[in-house]
Design an enzyme around this catalytic site. Structure first.
Site, PDB file in Angstrom:
ATOM      1  N   VAL A   1       7.112  -7.709  17.470  1.00 61.07           N
ATOM      2  CA  VAL A   1       8.110  -6.635  17.605  1.00 61.07           C
ATOM      3  C   VAL A   1       8.295  -6.287  19.088  1.00 61.07           C
ATOM      4  CG1 VAL A   1       8.540  -4.169  17.168  1.00 61.07           C
ATOM      5  CG2 VAL A   1       7.761  -5.646  15.299  1.00 61.07           C
TER       6      VAL A   1
ATOM      7  N   ARG B   1      -3.310   7.319   6.388  1.00 67.94           N
ATOM      8  CA  ARG B   1      -2.467   7.706   5.248  1.00 67.94           C
ATOM      9  C   ARG B   1      -2.119   9.167   5.501  1.00 67.94           C
ATOM     10  NH1 ARG B   1      -3.444   3.241   1.948  1.00 67.94           N
ATOM     11  NH2 ARG B   1      -5.596   2.563   1.838  1.00 67.94           N
TER      12      ARG B   1
ATOM     13  N   ASP C   1       3.931   0.066   0.182  1.00 68.85           N
ATOM     14  CA  ASP C   1       5.007   0.821  -0.485  1.00 68.85           C
ATOM     15  C   ASP C   1       5.007   2.311  -0.123  1.00 68.85           C
ATOM     16  OD1 ASP C   1       2.694   1.221  -1.924  1.00 68.85           O
ATOM     17  OD2 ASP C   1       3.674   1.157  -3.889  1.00 68.85           O
TER      18      ASP C   1
ATOM     19  N   THR D   1       0.379  -5.306   3.815  1.00 66.50           N
ATOM     20  CA  THR D   1      -0.671  -4.847   2.898  1.00 66.50           C
ATOM     21  C   THR D   1      -1.341  -6.067   2.283  1.00 66.50           C
ATOM     22  OG1 THR D   1      -1.121  -3.819   0.752  1.00 66.50           O
ATOM     23  CG2 THR D   1       1.136  -4.498   1.110  1.00 66.50           C
TER      24      THR D   1
ATOM     25  N   ASP E   1      -2.396  -6.192  -0.609  1.00 65.33           N
ATOM     26  CA  ASP E   1      -2.254  -6.123  -2.074  1.00 65.33           C
ATOM     27  C   ASP E   1      -1.200  -7.059  -2.679  1.00 65.33           C
ATOM     28  OD1 ASP E   1      -4.185  -4.164  -1.956  1.00 65.33           O
ATOM     29  OD2 ASP E   1      -2.775  -2.496  -2.104  1.00 65.33           O
TER      30      ASP E   1
ATOM     31  N   ASP F   1       1.778  -6.342  -3.490  1.00 69.41           N
ATOM     32  CA  ASP F   1       2.284  -5.583  -4.643  1.00 69.41           C
ATOM     33  C   ASP F   1       3.750  -5.173  -4.501  1.00 69.41           C
ATOM     34  OD1 ASP F   1       1.836  -3.838  -2.567  1.00 69.41           O
ATOM     35  OD2 ASP F   1       0.766  -2.338  -3.739  1.00 69.41           O
TER      36      ASP F   1
ATOM     37  N   ARG G   1      -5.463  -2.528  -5.554  1.00 65.47           N
ATOM     38  CA  ARG G   1      -4.967  -1.278  -6.156  1.00 65.47           C
ATOM     39  C   ARG G   1      -4.547  -1.528  -7.609  1.00 65.47           C
ATOM     40  NH1 ARG G   1      -3.892   3.300  -3.080  1.00 65.47           N
ATOM     41  NH2 ARG G   1      -3.797   2.099  -1.184  1.00 65.47           N
TER      42      ARG G   1
HETATM   43  O1  F6P Z   1      -3.753  -0.948  -0.105  1.00 65.22           O
HETATM   44  C1  F6P Z   1      -4.787  -1.654   0.467  1.00 65.22           C
HETATM   45  C2  F6P Z   1      -6.110  -1.259  -0.153  1.00 65.22           C
HETATM   46  O2  F6P Z   1      -7.133  -2.033   0.449  1.00 65.22           O
HETATM   47  C3  F6P Z   1      -6.190  -1.377  -1.675  1.00 65.22           C
HETATM   48  O3  F6P Z   1      -6.393  -2.705  -2.095  1.00 65.22           O
HETATM   49  C4  F6P Z   1      -7.333  -0.455  -1.986  1.00 65.22           C
HETATM   50  O4  F6P Z   1      -7.223   0.050  -3.286  1.00 65.22           O
HETATM   51  C5  F6P Z   1      -7.158   0.632  -0.972  1.00 65.22           C
HETATM   52  O5  F6P Z   1      -6.388   0.095   0.088  1.00 65.22           O
HETATM   53  C6  F6P Z   1      -8.440   1.175  -0.409  1.00 65.22           C
HETATM   54  O6  F6P Z   1      -8.131   2.232   0.414  1.00 65.22           O
HETATM   55  P1  F6P Z   1      -9.154   2.917   1.424  1.00 65.22           P
HETATM   56  O7  F6P Z   1      -9.336   1.981   2.583  1.00 65.22           O
HETATM   57  O8  F6P Z   1      -8.450   4.166   1.837  1.00 65.22           O
HETATM   58  O9  F6P Z   1     -10.427   3.127   0.699  1.00 65.22           O
END
Ligand code: F6P
Length: 320
Positions: free
Chosen positions: A23, A72, A103, A126, A128, A130, A172
């Site tokens: 970027v 987050r 997402d 991510t 995931d 997903d 997740r």
């Molecule tokens: O979204 C990525 C992820 O690693 C998921 O697979 C998992 O459920 C979550 O984040 C874990 O979050 P944290 O690092 O906040 O425990």
């Protein structure tokens, strides 16, 4: 567009740094200035902004994690939080934004685009995998490779002791990490949130495999079903073979990105800035059938993730 902002948000994923680099370098190529926003939307709300130059992104293409750090941010869901985010962008004269995340991060990007008119481009970052609109998200390939490395090691010791290994992977609510690492590691069974499991059926598959000369079994379970410990306990109560649980955990979120993730990062980052340079906003980038694509952000986030049943059946046919 003369000045853009860039942030990484949500769970980190291998390849985020390579995307940051793409970027920044593409923006400089187009004569734009780039401001890095630290700690995702939290940093945007709290005015944690750093100018980024060509050399700010040197030597990071191979690094896991994210140089901009991530968080987050629940405040971004409130009107007050959103207004503070927009105020920071205005204060620094940032005219467009690139958001790298999953997402949840795209929901923030959608609000900024839709309600506040900030041209925003989302890059799917991510582990995931997903998001329905893209075949792969950034970090998924590396995470699966990390799981494979661990499962290979588990297979060694499980075979020596003639045991059953229950390996928990992340994702997740999505079973893709389990599906891909299960197929690629030669696991006999995968347990995913998308398909209900029957413990008796699993036991009979294990018994069948042992009768056919197998000395160990690998069961990959997605965290969205239950934890490895809980599943192993359940299984141990109905089998005489010795069962051992392993939770891979956050190890699968770290590490140097694979070639596939570095290539995605380069192309996603480059495409995101090209779109802003063309005056486009409110879009996400992705990959479909090996082509880099972009799509309306609202359309993309409203698509429901589907599970690849054909791959699941493939595993059933080749795993025993
Ligand atoms: O979204 C990525 C992820 O690693 C998921 O697979 C998992 O459920 C979550 O984040 C874990 O979050 P944290 O690092 O906040 O425990």
């Amino acid at each position: 567009m003369k000045r853009i902002g860039l942030l990484t948000s949500g769970g980190d994923a291998p390849g985020m740094n390579a995307a940051i680099r793409a970027v920044v370098r593409t923006a400089i190529y187009f004569g734009m200035e780039v401001y890095g926003i630290e700690r995702g939307y939290a940093g945007l709300l709290n005015d944690e902004i750093v100018p980024m130059e060509m050399r700010s992104v040197s030597n990071i293409v191979q690094c896991g994690g994210t140089k901009l750090r991530t968080a987050r941010c629940l405040e971004m869901l409130t009107k007050e939080g959103q207004e503070r985010a927009v105020a920071t962008l205005n204060k620094h004269g940032i005219e467009g934004l690139v958001v790298i995340g999953g997402d949840g991060s795209f929901r923030g990007a959608r609000v900024l685009s839709e309600q506040y008119g900030v041209p925003t481009i989302g890059i799917p970052g991510t582990i995931d995998n997903d998001l329905e609109y893209t075949d792969y998200t950034l970090g998924f390939d590396t995470a699966v490779n990390t799981c494979l490395d661990i499962i290979n090691k588990l297979r060694d010791t499980m075979t020596s002791h003639e045991r059953i290994s229950v390996v928990e992977v992340m994702g997740r609510h999505c079973g893709d990490i389990a599906l891909y690492s299960g197929i690629a590691s030669g696991a006999e069974i995968i347990v995913v949130p998308e398909i209900a499991f029957d413990i008796e059926e699993i036991v009979s598959k294990i018994n069948h495999s042992r009768a056919n000369g197998k000395h160990s079994n690998i069961i990959v379970i997605a965290e969205g079903v239950m934890g490895a410990e809980q599943f192993a306990k359940q299984l141990q109560s109905v089998t005489s073979y010795s069962v051992r649980p392993t939770c891979i955990g956050h190890v699968q979120r770290g590490g140097s990105p694979s070639m596939a993730d570095r290539m995605l990062a380069a192309q996603f980052g480059n495409k995101a800035v090209r779109l802003l340079a063309e005056g486009k906003g409110n879009r996400v980038v992705g990959i479909r059938n090996n082509q880099i694509i972009d799509m309306d952000i609202i359309e993309a986030v409203s698509m429901k993730k589907t599970f690849n049943h054909e791959l699941y059946e493939t595993l059933q046919m080749i795993s025993m």
